[in-house]
Design a protein around this motif. Structure first.
Motif, PDB file in Angstrom:
ATOM      1  N   VAL A  28      48.648  15.170 100.517  1.00  0.00           N
ATOM      2  CA  VAL A  28      48.766  16.556 100.056  1.00  0.00           C
ATOM      3  C   VAL A  28      49.468  16.606  98.706  1.00  0.00           C
ATOM      4  CG1 VAL A  28      49.846  18.781 100.535  1.00  0.00           C
ATOM      5  CG2 VAL A  28      48.685  17.550 102.361  1.00  0.00           C
ATOM      6  N   GLY A  29      50.534  15.825  98.551  1.00  0.00           N
ATOM      7  CA  GLY A  29      51.259  15.809  97.287  1.00  0.00           C
ATOM      8  C   GLY A  29      50.399  15.343  96.128  1.00  0.00           C
ATOM      9  N   VAL A  30      49.625  14.285  96.344  1.00  0.00           N
ATOM     10  CA  VAL A  30      48.745  13.775  95.284  1.00  0.00           C
ATOM     11  C   VAL A  30      47.701  14.823  94.896  1.00  0.00           C
ATOM     12  CG1 VAL A  30      46.964  12.064  94.752  1.00  0.00           C
ATOM     13  CG2 VAL A  30      49.102  11.348  95.834  1.00  0.00           C
ATOM     14  N   LEU A  31      47.107  15.477  95.900  1.00  0.00           N
ATOM     15  CA  LEU A  31      46.089  16.489  95.613  1.00  0.00           C
ATOM     16  C   LEU A  31      46.672  17.669  94.840  1.00  0.00           C
ATOM     17  CD1 LEU A  31      44.112  16.546  98.993  1.00  0.00           C
ATOM     18  CD2 LEU A  31      43.402  15.519  96.817  1.00  0.00           C
ATOM     19  N   ILE A  32      47.882  18.097  95.222  1.00  0.00           N
ATOM     20  CA  ILE A  32      48.495  19.227  94.516  1.00  0.00           C
ATOM     21  C   ILE A  32      48.821  18.843  93.079  1.00  0.00           C
ATOM     22  CG2 ILE A  32      50.500  20.747  94.427  1.00  0.00           C
ATOM     23  CD1 ILE A  32      50.634  20.643  97.447  1.00  0.00           C
ATOM     24  N   ILE A  33      49.325  17.637  92.876  1.00  0.00           N
ATOM     25  CA  ILE A  33      49.665  17.196  91.516  1.00  0.00           C
ATOM     26  C   ILE A  33      48.414  17.106  90.649  1.00  0.00           C
ATOM     27  CG2 ILE A  33      50.529  15.243  90.173  1.00  0.00           C
ATOM     28  CD1 ILE A  33      52.558  14.761  92.413  1.00  0.00           C
ATOM     29  N   ILE A  34      47.322  16.594  91.209  1.00  0.00           N
ATOM     30  CA  ILE A  34      46.062  16.531  90.457  1.00  0.00           C
ATOM     31  C   ILE A  34      45.614  17.942  90.074  1.00  0.00           C
ATOM     32  CG2 ILE A  34      43.608  15.966  90.614  1.00  0.00           C
ATOM     33  CD1 ILE A  34      44.380  13.570  92.343  1.00  0.00           C
ATOM     34  N   LEU A  38      45.234  19.591  86.226  1.00  0.00           N
ATOM     35  CA  LEU A  38      44.007  20.230  85.762  1.00  0.00           C
ATOM     36  C   LEU A  38      44.284  21.643  85.252  1.00  0.00           C
ATOM     37  CD1 LEU A  38      41.448  19.094  88.504  1.00  0.00           C
ATOM     38  CD2 LEU A  38      41.592  18.307  86.128  1.00  0.00           C
ATOM     39  N   VAL A  39      45.108  22.391  85.985  1.00  0.00           N
ATOM     40  CA  VAL A  39      45.433  23.760  85.571  1.00  0.00           C
ATOM     41  C   VAL A  39      46.217  23.747  84.263  1.00  0.00           C
ATOM     42  CG1 VAL A  39      46.776  25.806  86.186  1.00  0.00           C
ATOM     43  CG2 VAL A  39      45.347  24.697  87.898  1.00  0.00           C
ATOM     44  N   VAL A  40      47.158  22.816  84.128  1.00  0.00           N
ATOM     45  CA  VAL A  40      47.933  22.720  82.886  1.00  0.00           C
ATOM     46  C   VAL A  40      47.016  22.411  81.708  1.00  0.00           C
ATOM     47  CG1 VAL A  40      49.662  21.343  81.670  1.00  0.00           C
ATOM     48  CG2 VAL A  40      50.107  22.124  84.002  1.00  0.00           C
ATOM     49  N   ALA A 304      54.584  25.619  91.809  1.00  0.00           N
ATOM     50  CA  ALA A 304      54.256  25.437  90.396  1.00  0.00           C
ATOM     51  C   ALA A 304      52.748  25.502  90.177  1.00  0.00           C
ATOM     52  CB  ALA A 304      54.814  24.103  89.901  1.00  0.00           C
ATOM     53  N   PHE A 305      51.987  24.891  91.080  1.00  0.00           N
ATOM     54  CA  PHE A 305      50.525  24.899  90.960  1.00  0.00           C
ATOM     55  C   PHE A 305      49.966  26.318  91.116  1.00  0.00           C
ATOM     56  CE2 PHE A 305      46.567  24.805  93.565  1.00  0.00           C
ATOM     57  CZ  PHE A 305      45.687  24.482  92.532  1.00  0.00           C
ATOM     58  N   ILE A 306      50.396  27.036  92.142  1.00  0.00           N
ATOM     59  CA  ILE A 306      49.855  28.371  92.411  1.00  0.00           C
ATOM     60  C   ILE A 306      50.192  29.343  91.288  1.00  0.00           C
ATOM     61  CG2 ILE A 306      49.948  30.353  93.956  1.00  0.00           C
ATOM     62  CD1 ILE A 306      48.359  28.052  95.067  1.00  0.00           C
ATOM     63  N   LEU A 307      51.422  29.323  90.816  1.00  0.00           N
ATOM     64  CA  LEU A 307      51.789  30.284  89.767  1.00  0.00           C
ATOM     65  C   LEU A 307      51.124  29.923  88.441  1.00  0.00           C
ATOM     66  CD1 LEU A 307      53.356  32.852  89.344  1.00  0.00           C
ATOM     67  CD2 LEU A 307      55.282  31.495  88.535  1.00  0.00           C
TER      68      LEU A 307
END
Length: 348
Positions: A28-34, A38-40, A304-307
């Motif tokens: 889950v952590g790896v997927l969220i970081i990826i 991408l969003v950044v 951080a990802f969602i916002l």
């Protein structure tokens, strides 16, 4: 002599972390970081001035087109960093409070943080005074209100969770009424500025806000991760925690202080943004279990990802929307789905 409580210890290990949960947390952590990367990348390249990926790297190295360098370093990069700081703060703050209160519906604004920050900021906007001090004033207002709520929650030398929640609701209602009065009596120009802040927005946020709030947000994030074991024990019940030598009052004060610092830091940067602290920890627990050694850091990364994603969506239209509106539009349906999914699992 054989320890007679061995079955309970075995049960405890199952409840707060077994080997499979480590693997789930890693995936889950790896997927969220990826997803965050991408969003950044999209946030830095997309906008009124479109930048190709090759030009982005040159701009990040302060080479190539001067216009691209200015857009990346002065406009987009500080906004992206601010979004990640705010999202991480709200995500971990929600995880800490939900674990401490053993309530999946707790969020960072439960203790009156939003009402205190909102009242002080609205007062400065509507009175036309010291508007450049709004971030610091919001932070101080959030801290002061939380201190009042904690004092109301003390009874007989102990800290009551029930009184803590009720005190937060009561103080929020009182300060919210005063805030509404100020908004109703404000001039049109000042009213618009106050409403924009209350809606939560990252528009115009730069390195000033990042450098002001960033250091203590990062420190509080590290402190929150270090409190994971304590949250695990509190989440198992007061009697169990006391039996293992945990001081309930001291632990709740410390967890509440870190959660308040995180939420107040987020408020000081972009105003009031809802649903991140409520939904993200809830979703993370569904994915990786209730071991807060994993829940807390993943809630920070997930927030951080969602916002960051919500901020990207907020500025992609012809008119930029406050990011708080996007999180509400995304968060409410997602939370309804999470509740339905969780109830389906229990029935199954």
């Amino acid at each position: 002599m054989k320890y007679i409580e061995q079955p309970q210890i075995t049960d405890l290990s199952k409840r707060i972390g077994s080997p499979p949960s480590h693997y789930r947390a890693l995936i889950v952590g790896v997927l969220i970081i990826i997803g965050l990367l991408l969003v950044v990348s999209l946030s830095l390249t997309q906008g009124a001035v479109s930048i190709q990926r090759a030009d982005l790297w040159y701009a990040l190295l302060r080479q190539g087109n001067p216009t691209y360098q200015t857009v990346v370093w002065d406009l987009r990069l500080p906004r992206v960093v601010a979004a990640m700081l705010v999202g991480a703060s709200l995500g971990m703050s929600g995880g800490l409070l939900q674990g401490m209160l053993r309530n999946d519906l707790a969020d960072p604004f439960l203790l009156g943080i939003s009402s205190g920050a909102g009242l002080v900021s609205v007062a400065l906007f509507t009175l036309g005074m010291f508007q450049s001090w709004v971030p610091l004033a919001a932070w101080l207002g959030a801290i002061a209100t939380t201190i009042v709520v904690y004092r109301l929650a003390r009874t007989g030398g102990t800290l009551s969770v029930e009184r803590l929640i009720l005190g937060g609701v009561a103080v929020s209602a009182l300060l919210g009424a005063v805030q509404s009065f100020l908004l109703l009596t404000a001039e049109d120009g000042r009213l618009q500025a106050a409403l924009n802040w209350l809606s939560g927005s990252l528009n115009g946020r730069g390195w000033r806000e990042v450098t002001m709030a960033g250091p203590y947000i990062i420190g509080a994030l590290i402190g929150g991760c270090l409190l994971a074991r304590t949250v695990n024990l509190l989440n198992l019940g007061d009697d169990f925690a006391v039996g293992l030598g945990i001081s309930l009052n001291r632990s709740r004060y410390l967890i509440g202080a870190v959660a308040t610092l995180l939420a107040a830091g987020a408020v000081s940067i972009c105003g009031l943004v809802g649903f991140i602290g409520l939904i993200v920890p809830h979703a993370v627990r569904l994915l990786v279990g209730t071991d807060y050694r994993f829940v807390l850091p993943l809630s920070a990364v997930g927030g951080a990802f969602i916002l960051s994603l919500a901020d990207l969506a907020a500025r992609m239209g012809s008119v930029e929307l406050p990011v708080g509106i996007i999180t509400a539009l995304l968060g409410a349906p997602l939370f309804i789905w999470l509740l339905h999914y969780q109830s389906s699992l229990r029935e199954g």
